[in-house]
Structures are given as structure tokens and as C-alpha cells.
Design a protein around this motif. Structure first.
Motif, mmCIF file in Angstrom:
data_model
loop_
_atom_site.group_PDB
_atom_site.id
_atom_site.type_symbol
_atom_site.label_atom_id
_atom_site.label_comp_id
_atom_site.label_asym_id
_atom_site.label_seq_id
_atom_site.Cartn_x
_atom_site.Cartn_y
_atom_site.Cartn_z
ATOM 1 N N SER A 176 47.501 45.110 70.261
ATOM 2 C CA SER A 176 47.413 44.196 71.637
ATOM 3 C C SER A 176 45.948 43.756 71.752
ATOM 4 C CB SER A 176 48.247 44.805 72.876
ATOM 5 O OG SER A 176 47.849 45.903 73.028
ATOM 6 N N TRP A 177 45.748 42.833 72.737
ATOM 7 C CA TRP A 177 44.346 42.384 73.234
ATOM 8 C C TRP A 177 44.491 41.957 74.592
ATOM 9 C CZ3 TRP A 177 46.997 39.661 69.722
ATOM 10 C CH2 TRP A 177 47.185 38.578 69.923
ATOM 11 N N TYR A 178 43.312 41.770 75.084
ATOM 12 C CA TYR A 178 43.180 41.116 76.656
ATOM 13 C C TYR A 178 42.489 39.884 76.510
ATOM 14 C CZ TYR A 178 45.233 45.547 78.164
ATOM 15 O OH TYR A 178 46.217 46.729 78.012
ATOM 16 N N THR A 179 42.486 38.781 76.838
ATOM 17 C CA THR A 179 41.644 37.715 77.125
ATOM 18 C C THR A 179 41.147 37.597 78.561
ATOM 19 O OG1 THR A 179 43.478 36.389 76.982
ATOM 20 C CG2 THR A 179 42.604 36.741 74.954
ATOM 21 N N TYR A 180 39.865 37.206 78.652
ATOM 22 C CA TYR A 180 39.511 36.900 79.879
ATOM 23 C C TYR A 180 38.495 35.767 79.817
ATOM 24 C CZ TYR A 180 39.813 41.861 80.614
ATOM 25 O OH TYR A 180 40.520 43.264 80.588
ATOM 26 N N GLY A 181 39.026 34.726 80.775
ATOM 27 C CA GLY A 181 38.336 33.427 80.822
ATOM 28 C C GLY A 181 39.303 32.403 80.145
ATOM 29 N N LYS A 182 38.672 31.129 80.308
ATOM 30 C CA LYS A 182 39.452 30.101 79.918
ATOM 31 C C LYS A 182 38.692 29.320 78.980
ATOM 32 C CE LYS A 182 42.037 29.434 84.229
ATOM 33 N NZ LYS A 182 42.640 28.592 85.170
ATOM 34 N N GLY A 183 39.240 28.260 78.147
ATOM 35 C CA GLY A 183 38.654 27.408 77.142
ATOM 36 C C GLY A 183 38.861 27.872 76.022
ATOM 37 N N THR A 184 37.881 27.316 75.095
ATOM 38 C CA THR A 184 38.124 27.525 73.572
ATOM 39 C C THR A 184 37.683 28.938 73.077
ATOM 40 O OG1 THR A 184 36.251 26.415 73.023
ATOM 41 C CG2 THR A 184 38.319 25.123 73.300
ATOM 42 N N ARG A 185 36.987 29.690 73.942
ATOM 43 C CA ARG A 185 36.532 31.103 73.502
ATOM 44 C C ARG A 185 36.356 31.992 74.514
ATOM 45 N NH1 ARG A 185 31.401 30.928 69.730
ATOM 46 N NH2 ARG A 185 32.329 32.902 69.554
ATOM 47 N N PRO A 186 37.523 32.514 74.996
ATOM 48 C CA PRO A 186 37.583 33.372 76.125
ATOM 49 C C PRO A 186 36.957 34.867 75.677
ATOM 50 C CG PRO A 186 39.938 33.046 75.320
ATOM 51 C CD PRO A 186 39.000 31.889 74.493
ATOM 52 N N THR A 195 42.002 36.833 62.716
ATOM 53 C CA THR A 195 43.296 36.501 61.738
ATOM 54 C C THR A 195 44.295 37.242 62.246
ATOM 55 O OG1 THR A 195 41.773 35.828 59.884
ATOM 56 C CG2 THR A 195 44.106 36.419 59.591
ATOM 57 N N TRP A 196 44.380 38.603 62.514
ATOM 58 C CA TRP A 196 45.395 39.355 62.896
ATOM 59 C C TRP A 196 45.849 38.865 64.251
ATOM 60 C CZ3 TRP A 196 44.227 45.228 62.355
ATOM 61 C CH2 TRP A 196 44.171 45.542 60.996
ATOM 62 N N ARG A 197 45.011 38.370 65.180
ATOM 63 C CA ARG A 197 45.402 37.775 66.660
ATOM 64 C C ARG A 197 46.213 36.565 66.281
ATOM 65 N NH1 ARG A 197 40.241 38.997 68.189
ATOM 66 N NH2 ARG A 197 39.663 36.783 68.297
ATOM 67 N N GLN A 198 45.816 35.795 65.249
ATOM 68 C CA GLN A 198 46.705 34.470 64.956
ATOM 69 C C GLN A 198 47.843 34.447 64.288
ATOM 70 O OE1 GLN A 198 45.317 31.667 66.377
ATOM 71 N NE2 GLN A 198 43.836 33.098 67.347
ATOM 72 N N LYS A 199 47.923 35.544 63.309
ATOM 73 C CA LYS A 199 48.966 35.532 62.401
ATOM 74 C C LYS A 199 49.980 36.710 62.676
ATOM 75 C CE LYS A 199 47.239 32.924 58.648
ATOM 76 N NZ LYS A 199 46.815 32.818 57.081
ATOM 77 N N PHE A 200 49.369 38.043 63.164
ATOM 78 C CA PHE A 200 50.205 39.129 63.293
ATOM 79 C C PHE A 200 49.856 39.706 64.595
ATOM 80 C CE2 PHE A 200 48.416 38.982 59.034
ATOM 81 C CZ PHE A 200 49.474 38.569 58.106
#
Length: 65
Positions: free
Chosen positions: A32-42, A22-27
Motif C-alpha cells: 500500500s502507498w499514500y499519495t499527497y497532492g493532486k494533478g499528474t504527479r502527486p 509499475t507495481w502501483r499500476q498493475k499490482f
């Protein structure tokens, strides 16, 4: 840099992984965070130092619990 999973970050913060989602979406400015990969669930990872710094910023300085 030590990268940790959402589950590990949630444990350090004393919250659920769902709350971090929720924090990633709203706040996104909270931690900070890192995402790896593509698609709906990196894969999402947090820098442990960033999580600990957030905890420090949230500490009360007025003596209240």
C-alpha cells in the motif's frame, strides 16, 4: 508510522523506483502507498513497516535461495 519515498522503498526492496511505479499500476495489492497532492504527479510515500512486511512475506521457507 515512518513514511519513506519511492526511492527509499525501492532501495529496501532491491528494485528500481520504476518497478514500484509499475507495481502501483498493475499490482496495487502488493504494497500500500499514500499519495499527497493532486494533478499528474502527486507525492507518493510508503509506510516503511508495510515495505518490511512485504519483504517478510516474500521470504522463502523451503531453504531455496
Amino acid at each position: 508510522m515512518e513514511l519513506i519515498t519511492t526511492k527509499e522503498a525501492a532501495l529496501l526492496l532491491g528494485i528500481t523506483p520504476g518497478t514500484l511505479f509499475t507495481w502501483r499500476q498493475k499490482f496495487p495489492e502488493r504494497i500500500s502507498w499514500y499519495t499527497y497532492g493532486k494533478g499528474t504527479r502527486p507525492a507518493v510515500r510508503y509506510d516503511k513497516a508495510d515495505v518490511l512486511a512485504y519483504i517478510e512475506r516474500c521470504k522463502s521457507t523451503d531453504g531455496a535461495a
